[in-house]
Design an enzyme around this catalytic site. Structure first.
Site, short mmCIF file in Angstrom:
data_model
loop_
_atom_site.label_atom_id
_atom_site.label_comp_id
_atom_site.label_asym_id
_atom_site.label_seq_id
_atom_site.Cartn_x
_atom_site.Cartn_y
_atom_site.Cartn_z
N GLU A 71 -14.67 -53.32 -19.77
CA GLU A 71 -16.12 -53.35 -19.74
C GLU A 71 -16.61 -54.70 -19.24
O GLU A 71 -16.02 -55.73 -19.60
CB GLU A 71 -16.68 -53.06 -21.14
CG GLU A 71 -16.38 -51.65 -21.59
CD GLU A 71 -16.94 -51.34 -22.98
OE1 GLU A 71 -16.98 -50.16 -23.33
OE2 GLU A 71 -17.30 -52.29 -23.70
N HIS A 74 -21.95 -48.67 -22.95
CA HIS A 74 -21.77 -49.24 -24.29
C HIS A 74 -23.13 -49.60 -24.88
O HIS A 74 -23.38 -50.72 -25.34
CB HIS A 74 -20.87 -50.48 -24.25
CG HIS A 74 -20.20 -50.74 -25.57
ND1 HIS A 74 -18.92 -51.24 -25.67
CD2 HIS A 74 -20.64 -50.58 -26.86
CE1 HIS A 74 -18.60 -51.38 -26.95
NE2 HIS A 74 -19.63 -50.98 -27.68
#
Length: 302
Positions: free
Chosen positions: A249, A268
């Site tokens: 990420e 997220h």
């Protein structure tokens, strides 16, 4: 007390000197570290190099639950306390897990693309979706988020099962992991990322899911073997996935999951609500007050 909020969000509460910094702005973050006594941490990993630039740092306050992005050993070696706030984002994450499950079942991504292109009606029969009611939802985890989600899916007529590391044979809804997978039309992941849970859902375990199952992950990306998930989705054995988290990420645009129209994604952000921020700030400010007073911290991890 000087607080570094590592997110592009303003805090206007009394008694604290809070400087905010976008997670992507490494230059500003580095400039603020020398004066920081507390870091309010979201997702950008924190390690020894960061701590060494922050000689006044006394506390890393995780805004959320998972502390896998904080080097706990490095913090402990430098006498820096680490605390989190379990449950503060549970309502938001549970609602998002339900959202992603429904979106994957109803092929929302594909319908959205067709509609925006002016080709959404009549609806193509190939995109006929399914209903959550009447299906079995497997919850990987038994904490607050999983408990909230269980109530939500049962309210729309689904059957909920769950698994936990500690067996609960007295609960008729509990299953061992492999047994849970075999019964789950929708599997929702709600466990932290640890050495034991890394790639817990590998190719072998994903193959235990019924054909046409849906995988939802709002926990941590690396709990699922991403390459194995891509293969199962591309082959059609799994019908879809709803993903808020990824192994790396921020996820790169080249991630093969993004090429699949049976995958619904978020960055997220399942926790990201006004209500969650209010709860975060309440706990974080309280722990700053406790730190200043030498009182025990709430939810201290290390």
């Amino acid at each position: 007390m000087r607080v570094l909020l590592h997110y592009a969000m303003d805090y206007a509460g009394p008694g604290l000197d809070v400087a905010s910094c976008p997670e992507q702005d490494d230059e500003r973050f580095a400039s603020l570290l020398p004066d920081a006594e507390v870091i309010w941490h979201v997702l950008r990993p924190l390690g020894a190099a960061d701590f060494d630039r922050a000689p006044k740092l006394r506390l890393v306050q995780k805004l959320g639950t998972g502390v896998n992005t904080i080097d706990l050993d490095a913090a402990a070696e430098r006498g820096i306390a680490v605390a989190n706030m379990p449950g503060a984002n549970a309502q938001a994450v549970a609602e998002t897990a339900l959202l992603l499950a429904l979106a994957a079942l109803r092929r929302v991504r594909a319908f959205d693309a067709l509609t925006r292109a002016g080709r959404g009606w009549p609806a193509p029969p190939s995109l006929t979706g399914g209903e959550l009611g009447g299906r079995t939802v497997g919850l990987l985890g038994g904490g607050r988020i999983a408990t909230l989600l269980r109530g939500m899916v049962e309210a729309v007529g689904a059957r909920a099962l769950f698994t936990t590391r500690t067996p609960r044979p007295s609960d008729p809804s509990w299953r061992p992991l492999d047994g849970l997978l075999r019964e789950s039309d929708v599997l929702s992941v709600h466990v932290p990322l640890t050495a034991e849970t890394h790639h817990l859902l590998d190719a072998r375990r994903l193959a235990l899911l019924p054909e046409g199952a849906i995988v939802v992950n709002t926990a941590r990306g690396a709990v699922v073997d991403e390459a194995a998930l891509v293969a199962a989705l591309a082959s059609g054995r799994l019908a879809g996935a709803g993903l808020d988290v990824f192994e790396r990420e921020p996820a790169a645009a080249s991630n093969p999951l993004f090429a699949l129209d049976n995958v619904v994604t978020m960055p997220h952000a399942s926790w990201l609500t006004h209500e969650t921020w209010a709860r975060y700030f309440e706990v974080a400010a309280e722990n700053c007050r406790r730190l200043a007073a030498g009182a025990p911290l709430l939810h201290r991890v290390r």
